[in-house]
Design an enzyme around this catalytic site. Structure first.
Site, PDB file in Angstrom:
ATOM      1  CE1 TYR A   1     -36.688   6.797  52.506  1.00  3.89           C
ATOM      2  CE2 TYR A   1     -34.330   6.366  52.724  1.00  3.89           C
ATOM      3  CZ  TYR A   1     -35.431   6.630  51.927  1.00  3.89           C
ATOM      4  OH  TYR A   1     -35.308   6.735  50.584  1.00  3.89           O
TER       5      TYR A   1
ATOM      6  CD  GLU B   1     -12.669  20.453  41.712  1.00  4.74           C
ATOM      7  OE1 GLU B   1     -11.754  21.146  41.248  1.00  4.74           O
ATOM      8  OE2 GLU B   1     -13.852  20.586  41.380  1.00  4.74           O
TER       9      GLU B   1
ATOM     10  CG  ASP C   1     -11.693  21.253  37.313  1.00  5.37           C
ATOM     11  OD1 ASP C   1     -10.688  20.590  37.004  1.00  5.37           O
ATOM     12  OD2 ASP C   1     -12.865  20.824  37.255  1.00  5.37           O
TER      13      ASP C   1
END
Lengths: 369, 523
Positions: A97, A198, A250
């Site tokens: 910003y 994870e 996974d």
């Protein structure tokens, strides 16, 4: 090894001073920045980490394709220097910003036009990474913060700003790993190993069960692709306390790549592997071969997408996936075209993961590297 | 049969007066309806005016005016005034009132052939409104201005002078002023006439032309004071003869001399024929050089004409009888009318087809005021006459459509205009309309060569423009960041932002604008 603010400011200023000198001599200025891409990534076989290669690119003021990045680099440099001079600790979002200005100009047809110095945070983030490699200082050391997302729970005692924090007394919560773990003092660790998970949901479930207490381990999650603070914390626990690190993801190429980021570093941030990578991290699952080995019920098995297959094919070629075990897993995945989530192990009951799967994998040394 | 053949046979065998013949077949000369007739009348008058000026190296000043006599009945008055050499007093009645009378029946390039058109206009006006033609004329240095009103006696092909008066030429004027009152459809002919005037101004940039019609006023001041060298009167080329021309030429030679031998006839009358060439031809054709031309029978003349056409060893026709505009003038004309960003022109070397010399001129104009079009805008001219009709079957269109313009960096729609000008002692028109040029292979070839060369030049121009555009784009791309860069350097180094801004601007100007055209990288 932390640098002083004075030293940091000096190095940042030196980069700008070089440009300023070129300009004052009337020479077209440029900034030399090491290339952060796969082509300039070197696999350090001995140390098992990804390192940045020697290739450098000149970001030239007079190159119409590079000039915007040239401007952005100096703009970001001025923001960081200012923050350091004033002792501020901006986040990467703050910097985005602060540096977002509107440039007005006239286009080739004489029409007034507007352009933002950068349009999204991804652009300014990438410039910060460029500056990190150009001056050889990590952004954490330059006092730049980010939204940390890592969590940790277990028998670890930490000192932070003089306060003692016991990571085993977090109730139903967990300790939020701060952006710069190097500013923490790890006083005491009483655990046999670290389990990196994870997914936050699985972390929460294991914490609920007080898995860490029962197994005498430290649980950490990076909530998907880990940020640097999480990786740094894992690295410190390994380096300073000699704990074995196990990773649970996974069973798909994205999960496996996350494992490799903990172990070897990532392509886009290979310059910081020295401080972040853990070459001995062990992958305990979920592996492609587990789908059959653990007889995962059919309703939990998902058909791999084309993107999954493409990703797996790319990973087959990465030097840090060349071990026999990994090649076997990736080939199996490409052959079967099936993936599963960690949750698939619940097909054998909700406690199967914590009571059977994880302990068995560790006990029987069924991990791969 | 050609029109000429028809006319000749009409005159000789049927006893039909040429005026009568034209009167009955007015569509042949372009007077088929009130739209075409008005357009054709303007054309005939303007072209006569140009011939009366430029052929005598006078810078033309031409004023054209069309006004309504009766809007309801579509009756209009057309007047054209020039500053030409005027018409000798004695000639005036015949020039306007007798078909087949004229100074143009010579082998040189001029706009109208035979000068028939003006008589057709007079006939048409007479037929539709009953009004005579008004002619006011004065020769240079003439003390008087003569004014005639003339009608044509159609059956006898003779002028009728309705009135004649003479005035003092106090202002020292010379030129001709012609006024015709005729049935004409101005509203439908308007756009064609305007286009015709514009294109005439293009092909005659040395002319000053003004035009005034109901609701419109145009003025084209001259763009140059140079006039192309007028064509000299040329001899016919042996390959261009037919039996009728041969008969006329023999009659012409006989009237001035006694017995002329065939060899003398060839040498004297034809272009590029010397003794040696004449003898070689006669030997080849099987005629003795000493035969008197009087002795030749019609059959022999027919055979001779055929052999002259077929003989392969004539010298090429000399182009002295041609008057192309020239590259410089063509460019000026195009600039004046089309106001393009870029124009280039080529005047090809003279060439010939079937015994007729010709020169092809081509100009290509690009950008500026030319609108973007899906295929090249084509402006055709033949002997400095704009051709407005039948573009689709013209050889220029054929050649243009056969070119792959993308080779020359032109992507349609593009602001592209092509100007083609064919000069010849005989324009190979397609059909009787005289608005389209036939695809004669020799002409086609010359057109293509000229077109491709101008297109190559245009391509170079476009490349240059593209390079300039890229340099400018690069300059803008880099320049816009100077402010931010200077400010950042100032924050870090503590030096003034202005100093960096100035230095950076200098670097961009030096390396991008001045060193422009080189690649994108510095050093």
């Amino acid at each position: 090894m932390s640098l002083s603010d004075k030293e940091i400011i000096k190095r940042l200023e030196a980069l700008a001073a070089k440009v300023a000198a070129q300009v004052m001599r009337g020479r077209p200025p440029y900034i030399e920045i090491p290339v952060r891409s796969f082509s300039n990534t070197i696999w350090d076989e001995k140390r098992k980490i990804l390192r940045l290669g020697p290739a450098k690119a000149r970001r030239e003021f007079l190159d119409s394709k590079e000039v915007k990045k040239f401007m952005q680099t100096l703009l970001m440099l001025s923001l960081i220097v200012t923050a350091r001079r004033e002792g501020d600790y901006p986040t990467i979002r703050d910097l985005y910003y602060m540096g977002k200005h509107t440039i007005t100009y006239r286009d080739i047809n004489g029409r007034p036009r507007k352009e933002e110095t950068w349009n999204e945070q991804r652009e300014s983030n990438s410039i910060i990474e460029d500056i990190e490699v150009a001056v050889g200082i990590l952004r954490e050391d330059m006092g730049i913060m980010h939204d940390a997302k890592g969590k940790m729970v277990g028998n670890v005692i930490i000192r932070s700003k003089g306060h003692i924090i016991d990571c085993s007394k977090m109730g139903i919560g967990a300790y939020a790993i701060p952006p710069n773990p190097d500013r923490l003092e790890i006083i005491k660790v009483e655990a046999d190993y670290v389990l990196v998970i994870e997914k936050d949901a699985i972390f929460e479930r294991l914490n609920q069960e007080e898995f860490w207490k029962r197994e005498n381990c430290v649980l950490i999650t990076g909530k998907g692709q880990p940020d640097r603070a999480t990786r740094r914390m894992v690295r410190r626990l390994w380096e300073e306390f000699g704990l074995p690190i196990y990773v649970l993801t996974d069973a798909d190429p994205y999960g496996w790549y996350i494992y490799s980021v903990y172990r070897s570093g990532s392509i886009s941030l290979s310059y910081e592997s020295e401080k972040l990578a853990c070459p001995e991290v062990r992958f305990i699952g979920v592996a492609a071969s587990d789908i059959e080995a653990y007889k995962i019920p059919k309703n939990y098995v998902i058909i791999a997408t084309d993107r999954d297959l493409k990703r797996a094919n790319e990973m087959m070629k990465y030097p840090w996936f060349q071990s026999e075990a990994w090649q076997h897993e990736l080939k199996l995945f490409l052959k079967r075209k099936e993936k599963v989530e960690i949750e698939a192990l619940s097909g054998h009951g909700f406690k199967f993961l914590s009571n059977v799967y994880i302990p068995e994998k560790i006990e029987k040394r069924l991990w791969i590297i | 049969m050609t029109i000429l053949d028809e006319l000749l046979s009409a005159e000789e065998f049927r006893g039909l007066s040429p005026a009568e013949f034209f009167y009955r077949n007015r569509e042949i000369a372009g007077f088929s309806n009130p739209v075409r007739a008005l357009y054709q009348t303007v054309r005939e008058l303007v072209e006569n005016s140009l011939d009366a000026t430029e052929l005598y190296r006078i810078l033309p000043d031409i004023h054209v005016r069309i006004s309504y006599v009766s809007r309801e009945k579509n009756i209009v008055k057309v007047s054209v005034r020039d500053n030409g050499i005027g018409i000798p007093l004695k000639e005036v009645p015949n020039v306007f009132g007798k078909v087949f009378y004229g100074s143009k029946y010579k082998l040189r390039q001029s706009r109208g052939v035979f000068g028939l058109g003006i008589k057709m206009a007079v006939l048409y006006a007479q037929m539709t409104t009953g009004s005579p033609v008004l002619v006011r004329t004065a020769s240079p240095k003439s003390k008087n201005v003569h004014e005639f009103q003339i009608l044509i006696d159609i059956t006898r092909n003779e002028p009728i002078v309705v009135s004649y008066k003479t005035m003092n030429n106090t202002r020292g004027w010379h030129g001709t002023h012609v006024e015709l009152t005729l049935e004409g459809n101005w509203s439908s002919a308007r756009s064609r006439i305007v286009e015709y005037i514009k294109r005439t101004a293009l092909i005659a940039p040395y002319a000053s032309i003004s035009f005034e019609g109901p609701g419109i006023e145009l003025s084209f001041p001259r763009a140059t004071k140079k006039i192309p060298v007028p064509p000299s009167v040329g001899k016919p080329h042996p390959r261009g003869v037919d039996i009728e021309l041969l008969k006329q030429l023999i009659a012409y030679v006989n009237s001035s001399n006694q017995a002329v031998t065939l060899e003398d006839f060839l040498v004297k009358v034809f272009d590029g024929v010397g003794r040696k060439t004449a003898r070689s031809f006669l030997k080849w054709a099987g005629y003795g050089p000493a035969i008197s031309i009087d002795e030749l029978s019609i059959e022999q003349l027919d055979d001779l004409a055929r052999k002259m056409k077929g003989y392969g060893k004539w010298r090429r026709p000399r182009p002295l009888s041609l008057s192309p505009l020239g590259e410089e003038l063509l460019v000026k004309g195009v600039r004046k009318i089309l106001k393009p960003e870029f124009v280039t022109a080529i005047t090809r070397k003279p060439s010939s087809y079937g015994g007729y010399p010709f020169v092809v001129e081509v100009a290509i104009a690009w950008g500026g005021d030319i609108p973007s079009v899906d295929r090249p805008l084509l402006l055709r001219f033949a002997n400095k006459i704009p051709l407005l009709y039948d573009e689709g079957v013209d050889v220029s269109r054929k050649v243009i459509d056969g070119i792959d313009w993308s080779v020359y960096k032109i992507k349609f729609p593009a602001p592209l205009a092509i100007i083609t000008h064919l000069c010849s002692t005989k324009i190979p028109f397609k059909g009787v309309g005289k608005e389209a040029i036939a695809d004669v292979p020799e002409v086609e070839r010359e057109l293509e060569i000229a077109l491709r060369e101008t297109a190559r030049r245009l391509k170079r121009h476009i490349s240059r423009i593209e390079r300039q555009y890229e340099v400018k784009l690069r300059y803008i791309t880099i320049n816009k960041y100077i402010g931010e860069i200077a400010r950042a350097l100032s924050v870090i180094t503590g030096k003034e932002s202005k100093v960096f801004e100035k230095k950076l601007s200098e670097i961009v100007e030096q390396k991008v604008l001045k060193g422009g055209g080189r690649g994108n990288e510095s050093l």
